[in-house]
Structure formats: structure tokens, C-alpha cells
Design a protein around this motif. Structure first.
Motif, short mmCIF file in Angstrom:
data_model
loop_
_atom_site.label_atom_id
_atom_site.label_comp_id
_atom_site.label_asym_id
_atom_site.label_seq_id
_atom_site.Cartn_x
_atom_site.Cartn_y
_atom_site.Cartn_z
N ALA A 322 1.19 -1.20 0.15
CA ALA A 322 -0.49 -0.06 -0.05
C ALA A 322 0.51 1.43 0.11
O ALA A 322 1.87 1.80 0.74
CB ALA A 322 -0.81 0.06 0.93
N THR A 323 0.50 2.39 -0.83
CA THR A 323 1.76 3.58 -0.92
C THR A 323 0.47 4.45 -1.18
O THR A 323 -0.27 4.80 -1.85
CB THR A 323 2.25 3.14 -2.12
OG1 THR A 323 2.98 1.90 -2.72
CG2 THR A 323 3.60 4.44 -2.61
N GLU A 324 1.39 5.26 -0.45
CA GLU A 324 0.32 6.54 0.17
C GLU A 324 0.34 7.62 -0.92
O GLU A 324 1.41 7.62 -2.27
CB GLU A 324 0.63 7.71 0.96
CG GLU A 324 0.52 7.40 2.82
CD GLU A 324 0.93 8.29 3.30
OE1 GLU A 324 0.98 8.73 2.85
OE2 GLU A 324 0.94 7.12 4.31
N MET A 325 -0.54 8.74 -2.30
CA MET A 325 -0.27 8.97 -3.24
C MET A 325 0.93 10.14 -3.28
O MET A 325 1.68 10.58 -4.45
CB MET A 325 -1.23 9.08 -3.83
CG MET A 325 -2.79 9.02 -3.98
SD MET A 325 -4.01 9.01 -5.03
CE MET A 325 -3.14 9.91 -7.02
N HIS A 326 1.06 11.14 -1.94
CA HIS A 326 2.12 11.87 -1.90
C HIS A 326 3.13 11.01 -1.13
O HIS A 326 3.03 10.80 -0.51
CB HIS A 326 1.17 13.11 -1.34
CG HIS A 326 0.26 13.67 -2.34
ND1 HIS A 326 -1.24 13.14 -2.09
CD2 HIS A 326 -0.16 14.76 -3.36
CE1 HIS A 326 -1.62 13.35 -2.91
NE2 HIS A 326 -1.19 14.53 -3.54
N PRO A 327 4.26 11.97 -1.56
CA PRO A 327 5.39 11.74 -0.47
C PRO A 327 5.42 12.47 1.19
O PRO A 327 4.46 13.61 1.02
CB PRO A 327 6.81 12.42 -1.10
CG PRO A 327 6.31 13.08 -2.35
CD PRO A 327 4.86 12.84 -2.30
N ASN A 328 6.81 11.78 2.12
CA ASN A 328 6.01 12.37 3.21
C ASN A 328 6.72 13.53 3.09
O ASN A 328 7.09 14.07 2.41
CB ASN A 328 6.03 11.27 4.14
CG ASN A 328 7.89 10.35 3.82
OD1 ASN A 328 8.87 11.08 3.24
ND2 ASN A 328 8.69 9.50 4.55
#
Length: 1309
Positions: A322-328
Motif C-alpha cells: 500500500a503506497t500513499e499518493m503523495h510523498p511524506n
């Protein structure tokens, strides 16, 4: 001759001068007064004090713009506060004070009134709605928010201190998460976390002042709490997280592509951001079998086969990322992975197959499957003997229940064989067993065929294998009948030769003679009635007359078959005679029944029978009612003949002529062909009872009545009873339900079973709509039935509202409000809410009164136009600019609610309510010194460095730092007695202290003073506040510190030791103060040497100082002590023996020598006096008259009431030749010694009978006994007084008060 005329002229001039009335003058301190702002109205504020040389009655007054603050008592000058003071509004104002003696124009003077601040205000936050947002990554120590609270008070009472009262949520780490600084800055004191701690904080803030005096009590005022809402903004600093720690699912192996298997879900751990998450499969043990969508749903993407996963526990492992759409916040991908277990479940996609092998040697390849098998067995082999030479295995590759199958035998010869096992799973060896040996008959079949069927227990899919069984033959048969018993029938009385049966035959599989069969009936019952054909086996009737069912209904015959080898077999023939309808029904008995109506039931069984065959139509009876007038009210059981009533019998429904008798006809018939029947009559007598309840003509009655009207008719109810007799149809009514006691129901009979009830309100009962708007009642109608049954109907009584209730004011809407003065607020400030429980109320809010108060005191109508109240209760500011805290700090609006539609019989107004409007104040005050009627005296001999010599007190009506006062010395000058001024610096310092909002400046001596300097030190002290913002305000005052000469030191001798004198010091000092009205400064107490010739044992050195800095001499002290007999007696009792100066008492021997010398001189003088007495008497008389004239002339030059500027004789009220003014106003009393100092010894005579100014106790006692004391003692006639007493009356027609100054004595002139 010129001297008498000159005396007359001087006497006339003196008389005219004294007769002129002099206006009164105010005392010097009547120029300023300091008053605390919390001084209660009606309390003493200050006194007006004036002097009038004429001693006229004085009348005091106050005028000017601010005179309304005070009330003055004209005759005494006492001033009381009439209107409350307020430092923040008016800290300094001027009034005009006046004094009048009724002879001269009023004397006016401007007095400055300085209002002192008190802690009467609480801090107020500039705003009340605070909110802010901060990032969760905000560093510790960063500023979060700033608040500001102000307090109009001064000094510490206006110094605001902030507090964080509570932090919500109230957790252990949140209590110290924030810190507030003294300047109102709120900083972060710990780390934040949107996800792990809290996303929102609410801080309850409070501002308090540093405390101050109010109503003589030190109090701390605090503001109302305000709340700061802090929202924590989440930052993307966390990886996503799957909502579950483990994912697993199962999918059938036949699932088509695109089938959804499982949905995984991950969320952004940063809850405040909630970044969308995408999904992907990063690894798999079976690539290509599954796929995942962006929504996290795992679907089938390829063909599945469980049988390929047998070595992998039938599971497929899939790694989902699972990957968030925006970087941290670090610029990296925020992702997380998890392994998902997918179990491929079995589908029943195989059917069991047959194999020609033996376990475990079978390989079960599809090519080895068989459908045909062969075996051998002997005929009539025993049960469960297996078929020889048969090897059969069944196999199903499915799992669990899908691999379970059933084995059965089918086919043409299935009944003869069975299969073992009948149920199996996976694979099993199969045997075919003999089941029915008798069916395994070579004579029947030489080859038998069976099919073994293997059926899947779940899907039902099956495989079939054909088994060919070859039989081996044996010889073992005899004739047999197919059945051991044959059931036959024939109608009774059938004709002879009637065939009973021709279908019964015996069989023998043998052939030839052994297979030929002969039939016969064996002897027994019925052999004479029936016959059989020996070749065909046909059975016929032989005797018709004997064939009667009513005599014998059935027969048992034995039919025997014999083959050619005398082997026989037999069977039994059961012949049943069939009944024919040849008998009619027969009824027994008669039927006459009595029953009560309603309660009684008819239950009569018609007794009948039929002799035909039981349980046949010929003997089965059918009962029915023939039509009649009342037959519909009854029923008869068609089978059992039970007669019943269908419902309760009603006597009233029967024709009266029948007398309650009902006659029914019952038809009894059989069911045979033809039908045979019989009729019977049943008489039913119905007895009458009271079985009818009253019936209301309506089920629900709705009435209405106005509230507050007693004795009104509410409505009428009606009921009817169907009974025809008066005893049974008489009706009475009753009422029940909540509130039924408020009504009365009166019943009356109308005839024919009708009755009505009138519902009334009692004459002393009225309803209240507000208490209960409606009544749900139940009216009951009953007759004399002893069972007490009754009929009911609902009665709904609606109470019509009458506007009878007074309105009320909502107490919550009358809570006090605060309004700032001087046009700070406008428009709506409050809403008064009125309520009325009446439905048709028309309310308005009325303003009844306006009460204006200042510090709790009514100030009249000053505030009447400030606010207005509309009819809807809205309270508006009407005159915003006119609102003035200084004139009125509390406005109380007295309001009431009025109902315009109230019934004239009732009160239309509510009780009065009060809306308190507190007027808020502003800030601007300077320090001011408190008046103190003190005179500061410095005795250089006594004072030492660091000792306090004077003090001042000041106040500042501001609060906090603005009201904190710091004293400083600006200038020190020394003024000698001749008026010369010399600056002195560094001799004094001032320290500051405070108590109860009063600041005290203590003036201390820094170094020793020069004791030779005579005069006063003028010390200028400055009081300056210390505001935190803006310029400081100050006030100044100059103090006079008088010095006392060492020559004025006086010694008093006592007959006691110094220890005893020290023990009585308080009483001695009190007596001296009472006698002299001075301040006594004690220097030392010492014992007198025993060798000295003294009358005392110890002495006390002291100074006696007046408030103006002057001190008493020894002579003046003696006069005053003699003048106060009470103090004198007390001092004598305390051991006082001698009064003397310091110098005269340093040695007793010189004083003794001086006394002897003086005695000799006096003796010589007596001789001279005797010789010149005549000449001196004449001369003395002449000089007296001359000096009286001079004194009168001197009096004319001195205006009455005016203080001369020349110096005075300390401690006296006598005029000197330099025109000294009076200091003490003490009358001079003749104590037999002269206290006046004079430069001329001409007329000096010492009348003191005490040598060395000593006190003779015994002589004083004698004088006390012989000469009565006069208080005051009588004086010799004084010439000038005689002259002045002869002045004319004043213009008012009254004699002015006499001018008496005992210090101005012309007697010795």
C-alpha cells in the motif's frame, strides 16, 4: 492734665478696634483631603474646621460642580459622603468650602479632593473568543498564542497575572503541555502528536490582579474564564497502516477471472491528512493467478486448480504493498507491505471412477478406468458370499465431502446382490456380495447382470460399472403359490356358482411330471359353502342361502397344490362377505331438554344404530336437521348425532307465543344404496335470564367546557338494555378515570330500556387548562346483574383555555450583563424573555422602573435615559455616550411581562424582575499623599543614624504597577527661626513599604545632626508610581521636622528607685501627657547618689514637645501640672517630689548656698521695702493706668482673629511685645507663682512657696483641705477686659461673645 485725656483717647480707640467683628478663617490644612473610593455613602468623610476670633457660631457649607458628592452638617462642619466615589472616573476634583459667622460675608476656599484607588475592578480580557491552529511538528518553546487582559485599577491591583486553569483533554501529559508567560504569551512546553495524543486542545485561561485593598480587606480580583481553542494540524510523517494485522481468504478453484476474493484496506496513519492509498502486488507464490485493483480488492486473474497446490497446503501467498499518493515530509514514498494468504478451496469437479486393480497397487491414470467386470457364484449361495474373480477399485480425487461417494447396486438383478462398502472417500476396494440367496436361482437365470454405481455424495455425479455374474445350477424346487395368503371377497347372498377367484395358481420350475399341479380345498370352515376346480384352481359359491354376512362375515379356506411327485404346497384363502344395505337405522328414546339462555348449552346425543356391516356405508349413520324456524341456531354432528346450539341461546329472540320452546326434527339415515332413514323430534325449552348488557349509543363522547367555570353541564350520555323486563333493563351510570373526581354524573330512566346520564361540574369545582388540558374518562352503564358486568364508553372532555394565568419572566434572561461606559457599546445588549402558559397570550415586556446606583447608593435618575426596553423584551443602549461609570456603576432595569389578552377577572402582569447592568470603568490616576495631622520633632540628643524621624503615606487609585508607589527625597532645606534657609543633602533617606494599598515612606536619619541648629528641616518627598507602560505620575509634599534645643531638657525627681520609676513609666507618662498635652520624650532614668543632699532617690530627664515643635520650659511645666489637679495627684502618688532644670539639679550643694544667700538678701530688702512703701504704692498705681492705655492701643493695632507673624513664647498663649500669636489657647490660672518671663523685675513677685521648686506633700494637703479648688480658678479683675466688655452690641442686635485672652494681662501695668 494731658495724661487723663490721652488715656481716654486710647481707651476709645481700643474699644472701637475690638468692636469690629472679624470674619472666620479656615485652618491651614483645609485645602486638600484624601478619600478612598470605597468609602461607603453616609460615612464620615472629613470635618470642616475654621477659627473665629469673635467666637461666633459658625455655619459650614460646600458648593461647586462636585458638591453632590458630600453632605455637610452646617453647625458642626462634619462632612459625610452622599454619592459614591470612583477613582477611575474622577480621581481629583475641587469643591468650594465656605464658612460664615452670620456677620461677615461667607469665607470661601477651594479644597482639592483626592480619590484614592481601591481594588474594585477585575481584569478583563480584550477578546473572549480565542482560537488558533498549530502544526504537530511545532518545536517546544514556540509561541502558540498571545492574550491580553487589562485592569483599570492601579498598583498591584492593576498588575495582571495570567493562569492556565485547565487543559482539555485532561490527561497527564496535557496539563503541562502549555505555559503562559506574564506578558500573556502562551508557548508550547512539550511535544505534540496529532495521532497519538490529541488533535484539539482547549485551554481555560484566567487573569487575576496582584491583589489590593477593597472595603479594608485585601482581595484578589479575577476575570471570568475564557477559552482558547487550539487545533493541531497533522503532518505527513507516518507510513500508511493496514487496518488489520493479517489478511486471509479462500476462493473456489473454479472461480472465473475477475472474481473478487478479498479487500485489503490501508489508511494513512496521519489521520488529519488521510492521503489516498494505492495498492499493488509486489510478490506471489503463484504469479498470474491473482491481481489487485486500486481500491484494494484482490481478484482472480488466471485459472485456478487446487489439485496443483496439494504440496503447498492448498494456499497461495500474495504480498500486497500500500503506497500513499503523495510523498511524506522527507520526500520519500510512504508505503507498507503485508502478506495475504489465499486458500484455493476444492470444487467438486471430478466424479468417482472404477479401476480393475487392487489397492495399493493402483495408479489411477485416466487410461486405466474400466466399466465392465466379470465374476462367478453358486445359485442359492449364502448371504454376503462375495462374487469370485472380481477385482474392482473406485477412486475420486476430490477432497473431503467432495471426494465422498456412495456405492449402490442397480440393474436387472440388483435385488439379489449388494455392494460393500456402501460409502467411501478417496479410493476403496469394492466387493459384490450375495444379498438374497433365493434370487440367485439357476433355474431362473443362468447369468445375472448387476451395475455397481458410484455416486458423488455432493454433486450427484456418478459412474457405472457393469458386472456379469455367471450362476452355477442345483435341483431344489416344489410347487409353490406366489402368496401364502390371498384375501378374497364376495357379496353376501351371491348366487350359486358365482366365481370367487380364478387367478390363484401354483408354480413349479421343474419340468415334466414334477411340474404338473392339482388343486383341492382342505376340510374346515366354509368347505360346504365354497368349491374349487382341481385343474384350474377356480373357487366358486356352492350354497347362497348360507352366505349371510350378519351371521358370519368372513371365512378362511386352505387351497392345496400337488405336483406329480406328490410334492405339495398350500396357501390360505381369506374370503370376506361383502355387505349389502338390507337394514334401516333404529332410534332409541325421546328428547325433551331444558336450558338457560346465554349461559346454558345444548348437548344431546341422538341414540341410533344400523345392523348392516359396521364401518361401511350401509351401517354408517348420517344425522341432519330438517329446516325449521330456529334450526339455524343449532347443529348436529352428521356422524355422531350430537345436537348443539351454535351460539348462546337468547330467550328474547324466540317468539313469545312459543313460551321459549323450540322443536327440532333430526333425520337419521344410512349411507347405503338405497338410502334408508328414520326421523326423531327434539324439544328444547329455553329459560330466561338477565343476559343483556346496556349499550351506549356512542362508543366515544367528546365534550368541552371552559376552565374556571364551576357548576357547568359538560354533556349527556345515553344507553339501552335489550332485556324486556324492568328488573333486567334498569340502568345505572358510573364514572372513572384520571380526574373523574372533578365531575358528577347523574342518571335518569327514559323507558323501554333507555337511560341517560348528565355530566356536570360540581358547584365548587372548576377546571384549570394549565394544570390539565383534557380528561380521558370512562363512563360505565350497568344493570342489576349480580355478576357485575357493565358496558363502557370513552368520554373525552376538552378544557377550553381561558386567559387566566399571569405571565412570567425567564430568570435566565435576567442574568446580569456588563456594558462599557462612554459610548463603547451600541445596539442590543440583552433579551428579556417572557412566557405564558395560556394558549392565546399576547405578551409584551414593560419597563417599570430604572434604579441608578453608585457603590450601592441610589443616585436618582441619572441613568434613566441610558437604556430602553422594547415590547418584545429587547434591551437596547439608548444613550451610549451618556453612560458614565463615575456617576452610576450599576443600572437595574425593573421589568415585568404583561399579557394584553388576559381575562379581566385575572391578573395580567408578572412579578417584577430585575436586569442588572454593570457599567465597566476606565483608568488614569496619579499618586496622592494622605493627610496626616502630625508634627515631626527631632531631638538631636535622642535620635541616632538609621532611626525613623518622620513618615508619609500615599495612595494611588490605580492598580498593579500603575498604583505601586516609590518614595524619594527631592530636597532637604534647613530653616532657622529667623527664616534663613540652608540646603542640606545626604542627611535623610526614605524607604518604601505598603500595607492594604497604602504606601508608607519612612524617613530615616543617615548621620548625626548638629544639635546647635535651631529651626526646622524642610524635607520634600516625592511619591511616584511605577507604570509598566507610559510616563510615571508623581506627587510631592514638604515635611517640617522641628528641632528641640537641649536647654529645654527638664528633670523630675522621684522618691523611688529608678527600677520602680521604670516599672511605673507608662502611668507617669500618661499623667504627664494629660497635664501638658505634649509628647513626652524620656532621655534617661538614673538614681541619685546617696551622699547627695536630695529629697529624691532618682530622677527622670525628658522633653515635653508640642506638635508645632516647641517645648515646655521648667516653669511652663510647673504651671501645667499645677493646673491639672488630677494629674498632679496622680504624679504625687507615683513619687514625684521635685521639679527642676537640669543645671539646677546637677549638685545640691550650690543650690543650698544660693538659698542661704538669697535669705540674707531678702532680710535686707525687707528693711528697704518698709521704708519706701508709700512712694512705691503711688508710683505703681500710676504705671498701671499708663500700661492699660498702652495695652488698649496695642489691641487696636491687632485685628481680631489675625495671627501675628512674630515669634511666640513656646507653650504659652501670651502676647509678647513683638505681637506673638497664641499657641496653646490655655487659660492662665493663678497657682500662686508667676510663670511669665519679663525683662523687668519691677513688679516681679515670686509667689511660689516651695523652695527650689520642690513639692511639699504635707503643705499641699493642707492647702487642699483649707482652700477649695476652683475650676477654673478666679482671676483678679483685669482692666483691659473691663474695657473690652463694654463694647456695644453688634448689628444683629445681639451681644458678641466677649474677647478673653488670659495671656494678655494688664493687671500688673
Amino acid at each position: 492734665m494731658a495724661l487723663p485725656w490721652l488715656s481716654c483717647l486710647l481707651l476709645f480707640t481700643l474699644t472701637v478696634s475690638v468692636a469690629a467683628n472679624v470674619a472666620p478663617t479656615f485652618l491651614a490644612n483645609m485645602s486638600r483631603v484624601n478619600l478612598p473610593e470605597d468609602l461607603p455613602v453616609g460615612a464620615e468623610a472629613f470635618w470642616l474646621a475654621a477659627q473665629d476670633r469673635d467666637n461666633d457660631p459658625l455655619t459650614y457649607g460646600i458648593s461647586g460642580q462636585f458638591a453632590y458628592f458630600f453632605n455637610v452638617i452646617p453647625t458642626t462642619g462634619e462632612v459625610k459622603l452622599a454619592s459614591p466615589l470612583d477613582y477611575e472616573t474622577l480621581y481629583l476634583f475641587a469643591i468650594t468650602i465656605s464658612v460664615s459667622d452670620s456677620h461677615n460675608n461667607p469665607v470661601l476656599r477651594t479644597m482639592q479632593v483626592i480619590v484614592e484607588d481601591r481594588n474594585d475592578n477585575a481584569p478583563v480580557f480584550q477578546n473572549t473568543g480565542f482560537s488558533t491552529s498549530i502544526n504537530e511538528t511545532l518545536p517546544v518553546g514556540s509561541l502558540v498564542f498571545s492574550v491580553l487582559a487589562t485592569d483599570p485599577d492601579t498598583g498591584s491591583a492593576g498588575s495582571v497575572v495570567y493562569h492556565i486553569e485547565e487543559v482539555i483533554p485532561s490527561t497527564g501529559d496535557s496539563q503541562h503541555l502549555f505555559e503562559i508567560f506574564p506578558n500573556g504569551s502562551i508557548v508550547l512546553n512539550g511535544s505534540l502528536s496529532y495521532n497519538n495524543k490529541s488533535a484539539f486542545y482547549q485551554l481555560e485561561l484566567k487573569a487575576c490582579d496582584s491583589g489590593g485593598t477593597y472595603n479594608n480587606i485585601f482581595i484578589v480580583q479575577c476575570s471570568s474564564p475564557v477559552f482558547l481553542s487550539i487545533s493541531v494540524i497533522d503532518q505527513p510523517d507516518l507510513d500508511p497502516q493496514f487496518v488489520r494485522e493479517f489478511y486471509s481468504a479462500s476462493v473456489a478453484e473454479d472461480a472465473p477471472q475477475g472474481t473478487s476474493v478479498l479487500k485489503v484496506e490501508a489508511v494513512d496513519s496521519d489521520k488529519g491528512i488521510n492521503d489516498p492509498v494505492t495498492y499493488s502486488i509486489s510478490n506471489s507464490t503463484r504469479p498470474g493467478w491473482f491481481n489487485i485493483g486500486l481500491d484494494g480488492v484482490i481478484t482472480v486473474s488466471g485459472s485456478l486448480d487446487r489439485e496443483q497446490l496439494l504440496d503447498e497446503d492448498e494456499e497461495v501467498k500474495v504480498q500486497v504493498t500500500a503506497t500513499e499518493m503523495h510523498p511524506n515530509i522527507y520526500g520519500q514514498e510512504a508505503k507498507v507491505s503485508i502478506w495475504v494468504t489465499l486458500t484455493v478451496t476444492d470444487v467438486n469437479d471430478h466424479k468417482p471412477e472404477f479401476y480393475n486393480c487392487s489397492l495399493p497397487a493402483c495408479t489411477f491414470t485416466p487410461q486405466e478406468a474400466q466399466v465392465n467386470f466379470t465374476g462367478y457364484v453358486d445359485e442359492h449361495a449364502s448371504t454376503r458370499i462375495p462374487i469370485d474373480d472380481l477385482t474392482m477399485v473406485v477412486y475420486d480425487p476430490d477432497k473431503g465431502s467432495n471426494g465422498t461417494f456412495l456405492l449402490t447396486v442397480v440393474g436387472p438383478d440388483a435385488a439379489a446382490f449388494s455392494v460393500s462398502p456402501e460409502r467411501a472417500a478417496g479410493s476403496v476396494d469394492v466387493q459384490v456380495l450375495v444379498r438374497a440367496p433365493e434370487l440367485v436361482d439357476y433355474e431362473t437365470k443362468t447369468v445375472m447382470l448387476v451395475q455397481v454405481m458410484a455416486t458423488d455424495s455432493v454433486s450427484g455425479n456418478a459412474s457405472v460399472a457393469l458386472v456379469t455374474i455367471h450362476l452355477r445350477d442345483i435341483n431344489d424346487h416344489r410347487p409353490t403359490f406366489p402368496q401364502s395368503l390371498y384375501n378374497l371377497s364376495v357379496q353376501e347372498h351371491s348366487a350359486n356358482g358365482t366365481v370367487v377367484t380364478n387367478s390363484i395358481h401354483a408354480f413349479d420350475p421343474d419340468t415334466g411330471e414334477g411340474g404338473r399341479i392339482t388343486y383341492s380345498l382342505l376340510p374346515g370352515s366354509g368347505a360346504d359353502i365354497f368349491a374349487v376346480d382341481p385343474d384350474t384352481g377356480t373357487v366358486t359359491v356352492r350354497n347362497s342361502d348360507l352366505l349371510d354376512r350378519e351371521q358370519q362375515a368372513e371365512y378362511y379356506l386352505t387351497l392345496q397344490a400337488t405336483d406329480g411327485g406328490n410334492l405339495s404346497g398350500s396357501t390360505t384363502l381369506h374370503v370376506v362377505l361383502l355387505d349389502i344395505n338390507d337394514n334401516s337405522p333404529v332410534v332409541s328414546g325421546s328428547y325433551n331438554i331444558f336450558v338457560q339462555e346465554e349461559e346454558g348449552d345444548v348437548f344431546v346425543t341422538i341414540q341410533a344404530q344400523d345392523n348392516d356391516q359396521p364401518d361401511t356405508n350401509n351401517s354408517r349413520l348420517h344425522f341432519s336437521l330438517l329446516p325449521g324456524p330456529y334450526s339455524h341456531n343449532f347443529s348436529v354432528d352428521p356422524d355422531k348425532g350430537i345436537l348443539r346450539n351454535l351460539g348462546p341461546l337468547d330467550r328474547e329472540a324466540i317468539e313469545p307465543a312459543l313460551g321459549g320452546r323450540i322443536v327440532l326434527t333430526v333425520l337419521v339415515a344410512d349411507c347405503g344404496v338405497p338410502v334408508l332413514s328414520t326421523e326423531v323430534n327434539v324439544t328444547i325449552n329455553v329459560e330466561d335470564i338477565n343476559d343483556n348488557l346496556p349499550i351506549f349509543n356512542q362508543s366515544v363522547y367528546s365534550f368541552s367546557v371552559k376552565e374556571r367555570d364551576p357548576g357547568e353541564l359538560v354533556g349527556v350520555v345515553k344507553a339501552w338494555d335489550a332485556d324486556q323486563t324492568e328488573a333486567n333493563n334498569r340502568i345505572s351510570f358510573s364514572l372513572s378515570g384520571s380526574g373523574a373526581n372533578n365531575f358528577v354524573l347523574r342518571g335518569s330512566l327514559l323507558g323501554s330500556g333507555w337511560a341517560e346520564g348528565h355530566l356536570w361540574l360540581p358547584s365548587d369545582v372548576s377546571l384549570d387548562y394549565e394544570t390539565q388540558a383534557a380528561y380521558n374518562l370512562t363512563v360505565s352503564a350497568e344493570n342489576p346483574d349480580p355478576q357485575g358486568k357493565e358496558a363502557t364508553a370513552k368520554v373525552f372532555v376538552a378544557v377550553e383555555d381561558v386567559n387566566d394565568e399571569a405571565p412570567t419572566l425567564d430568570s435566565a434572561s435576567l442574568r446580569g450583563i456588563r456594558v462599557a461606559e462612554n459610548g463603547s457599546q451600541h445596539g442590543l445588549v440583552a433579551q428579556v424573555i417572557a412566557r405564558d402558559v395560556d394558549t392565546m397570550a399576547q405578551l409584551e415586556v414593560q419597563l417599570v422602573n430604572v434604579i441608578c446606583t453608585k457603590a450601592g447608593v441610589n443616585v436618582g435618575i441619572l441613568c434613566h435615559g441610558w437604556f430602553s426596553v422594547l415590547a418584545n423584551g429587547s434591551v437596547f443602549i439608548r444613550q451610549s455616550e451618556a453612560i458614565d461609570y463615575e456617576t452610576c456603576d450599576l443600572v437595574t432595569l425593573v421589568v415585568r411581562a404583561c399579557d394584553l389578552t388576559t381575562d379581566p377577572r385575572f391578573l395580567a402582569y408578572s412579578d417584577n424582575g430585575s436586569l442588572a447592568i454593570t457599567i465597566e470603568d476606565m483608568n488614569d490616576n496619579a499618586p496622592y499623599f494622605l493627610p496626616a495631622n502630625k508634627t515631626f520633632v527631632i531631638i538631636p540628643e535622642l535620635v541616632v543614624p538609621n532611626q525613623q524621624v518622620a513618615s508619609v503615606q500615599a495612595r494611588d487609585d490605580d492598580s498593579g504597577n500603575n498604583g505601586a508607589i516609590l518614595f524619594s527625597i527631592l530636597q532637604v532645606d534647613f530653616m532657622t527661626k529667623d527664616g534663613a534657609t540652608t540646603p542640606f543633602q545626604g542627611f535623610f533617606r526614605v524607604t518604601t513599604s505598603s500595607e492594604a494599598n497604602v504606601f508608607t515612606g519612612s524617613i530615616e536619619l543617615v548621620t548625626n545632626l548638629d544639635s546647635t541648629l535651631q529651626g526646622a528641616y524642610q524635607v520634600t518627598v516625592q511619591a511616584q508610581d511605577t507604570p509598566s507602560v507610559g510616563p510615571a505620575l508623581e506627587a510631592k509634599i514638604t515635611l517640617d521636622l522641628f528641632t528641640v534645643d537641649q536647654s529645654l531638657r527638664v528633670r523630675l525627681q522621684f522618691s523611688m528607685t529608678k527600677e520602680e520609676v521604670g516599672a511605673n513609666m507608662d502611668e507617669i507618662t500618661a499623667a504627664l501627657v494629660q497635664a501638658t498635652r505634649t509628647t513626652v520624650y524620656v532621655v534617661s532614668i538614673q538614681d541619685i547618689e546617696s551622699t547627695a543632699r536630695a529629697r529624691g532617690r532618682s530622677y527622670l530627664d525628658a522633653y515635653f514637645v508640642f506638635s508645632n515643635g516647641t517645648a515646655l520650659t521648667l516653669d511652663e511645666l510647673s504651671v501645667m501640672i499645677r493646673n491639672d489637679q488630677d494629674s498632679l495627684m496622680q504624679l504625687l502618688q507615683l513619687g514625684l517630689v521635685v521639679l527642676g532644670s537640669q543645671e539646677s539639679q546637677e549638685s545640691d550643694l550650690p543650690k543650698l548656698l544660693i538659698g542661704v544667700t538669697t535669705g540674707l538678701g531678702v532680710a535686707l530688702l525687707l528693711v528697704i521695702v518698709l521704708m519706701t512703701t508709700a512712694l512705691l504704692c503711688t508710683r505703681k498705681s500710676y504705671h498701671r493706668k499708663l500700661r492699660a492705655v498702652k495695652a488698649a492701643k496695642e489691641a487696636r493695632k491687632t485685628a481680631a482673629g489675625v495671627m501675628p507673624l512674630a515669634s511666640a513664647i513656646p507653650g504659652t498663649n501670651m502676647y509678647t511685645t513683638e505681637r506673638a500669636n497664641p499657641m496653646l489657647n490655655l487659660p492662665t490660672k493663678d497657682l500662686n507663682f508667676e510663670s511669665q518671663s519679663s525683662s523687668s523685675d519691677l513688679d516681679h513677685m515670686s509667689l511660689n512657696s516651695l523652695d527650689d521648686n520642690s513639692v511639699d506633700l504635707e503643705k499641699d494637703k493642707e492647702i487642699t483641705k483649707n482652700e477649695p479648688l476652683h475650676s477654673p480658678m478666679e482671676l483678679d479683675t483685669e482692666p483691659l477686659g473691663v474695657v473690652l466688655s463694654g463694647r456695644k452690641m453688634d448689628r444683629g442686635g445681639q451681644h458678641a461673645l466677649p474677647f478673653t485672652n488670659a495671656g494678655l494681662d494688664t493687671t500688673d501695668l
